[in-house]
Design an enzyme around this catalytic site. Structure first.
Site, PDB file in Angstrom:
ATOM      1  CB  THR A   5      -0.870  -0.027   1.275  1.00 10.45           C
ATOM      2  OG1 THR A   5      -1.776  -1.107   1.188  1.00 10.45           O
ATOM      3  CG2 THR A   5      -1.640   1.268   1.468  1.00 10.45           C
ATOM      4  CB  THR A  29       1.240   0.165   4.941  1.00 13.72           C
ATOM      5  OG1 THR A  29       1.504  -0.958   4.103  1.00 13.72           O
ATOM      6  CG2 THR A  29       2.490   0.480   5.742  1.00 13.72           C
TER       7      THR A  29
END
Length: 326
Positions: free
Chosen positions: A196, A246
């Protein structure tokens, strides 16, 4: 006036066997994005504009898992999600399940600024994108050959895979080097290494902003929503800090990880790095994740409890760092 600061990430939980060439490509992209943000901040661009600018750059490059190069669903398609939050006034916008929007983070900002809502998903988000006239592409634009190959490997292994850029040869040796499989919501997964992307900024006026974008998990069920578009989980900004997370999305959601950083700063009186360390240690249970954060006083911090996190940060006093490992 405070000193500005910026941090970017490209995912936490990095395969320790990741080829050096791949590591260098990731660091080059992070450096380019930092410099893009630094130039904007030196020109007095606001925090919310800078986080959008930087995440758009990350979405356009297929190195990480967002925008072009997003992970594929079990059906071989891309379903992207993103969120953005402006600390002053805690305004926010988020989207999920978008399949044609070139830059989901910009659609999330339009949700924040041009709609009465905070979150739109799937067909509603796509309809809104058409109405707003944002740049769109066919779903195939977002799909790369690497993605197709890793989806094939994931489906043959009957697993959900986090890092779809692990080399296809020697797949069985990849991962974070744990003795037993990591579990997500009690179910085993084979590899933990999400990619991410996110950016957090505090500008010279002390305004904080955060943005996060992702394609999610390789071989995920169609319709799955992770932490990245969820305000307070994957993204949060307020008058004292901004955070982008993340990692294992389900654990981040359960721990409301991004909001917790601001909460312990506000209610426990912790400094930024103290707050990040506390949240990583105390709020993830058995989950693995990482985050980046800035404070309204110009501090920057990061933390993670897994093997590595693609990250970079810079401050107005000249400090700049791009790193992957501890």
């Amino acid at each position: 006036m405070v000193g500005w600061a910026i941090a970017v990430h490209g995912g936490a939980g990095v395969d320790p066997n990741l080829p050096t060439e791949r590591q260098e490509l990731a660091k080059q992209l992070l450096t380019r994005c930092l410099n893009l943000g630094i130039t904007a901040l030196r020109s007095s661009v606001s925090a919310i504009d800078v986080v959008e600018l930087v995440v758009r750059e990350l979405e356009t490059d297929p190195i990480f898992n967002s925008g072009r190069g997003s992970a594929l669903t079990e059906d071989g398609t891309v379903e992207m999600e993103a969120s953005i939050m402006d600390g002053p006034g805690r305004r926010c916008g988020a989207v999920s399940g978008v399949t044609t929007v070139k830059n989901p983070v910009s659609l999330a900002r339009l949700v924040m600024e041009k709609s009465p809502h905070s979150y739109l998903a799937f067909s509603g988000a796509e309809d809104f994108a058409k109405q707003m006239g944002v740049e769109r592409e066919e779903n195939g634009y977002f799909v790369t050959e690497d993605n197709k190959e890793m989806l094939k490997i994931a489906q043959e292994a009957n697993s959900i895979v986090f890092d779809y850029r692990i080399p296809t040869n020697g797949f069985e040796s990849c991962g974070v080097g744990v003795e037993s499989p990591i579990r997500m919501n009690g179910l085993p997964i084979s590899v933990y290494a999400p990619e991410t992307v996110g950016c957090v900024v505090v500008d010279s006026q002390g305004g904080c902003a955060a943005a996060t974008s992702t394609g999610g998990l390789m071989n995920k069920r169609s319709g799955r929503i992770g932490d990245s578009p969820l305000i307070g989980a994957g993204t949060y900004a307020c008058n004292i800090c901004a955070v982008s997370c993340t990692g294992e999305g389900e654990a981040i959601i359960r721990g409301t990880l991004a909001r917790e950083v601001g909460a312990v700063m506000e209610y426990k009186g912790l400094g930024l790095q103290e707050a990040v360390d506390f949240v990583i240690k105390e709020r993830l249970d058995e989950g693995q994740a990482g985050l980046i954060a800035v404070s309204n006083t110009g501090e920057v911090a990061c933390g993670f409890n897994c093997v590595g996190m693609f990250r970079g940060c810079a401050t107005e006093d000249g400090f700049m760092e791009v790193a992957i490992w501890e």
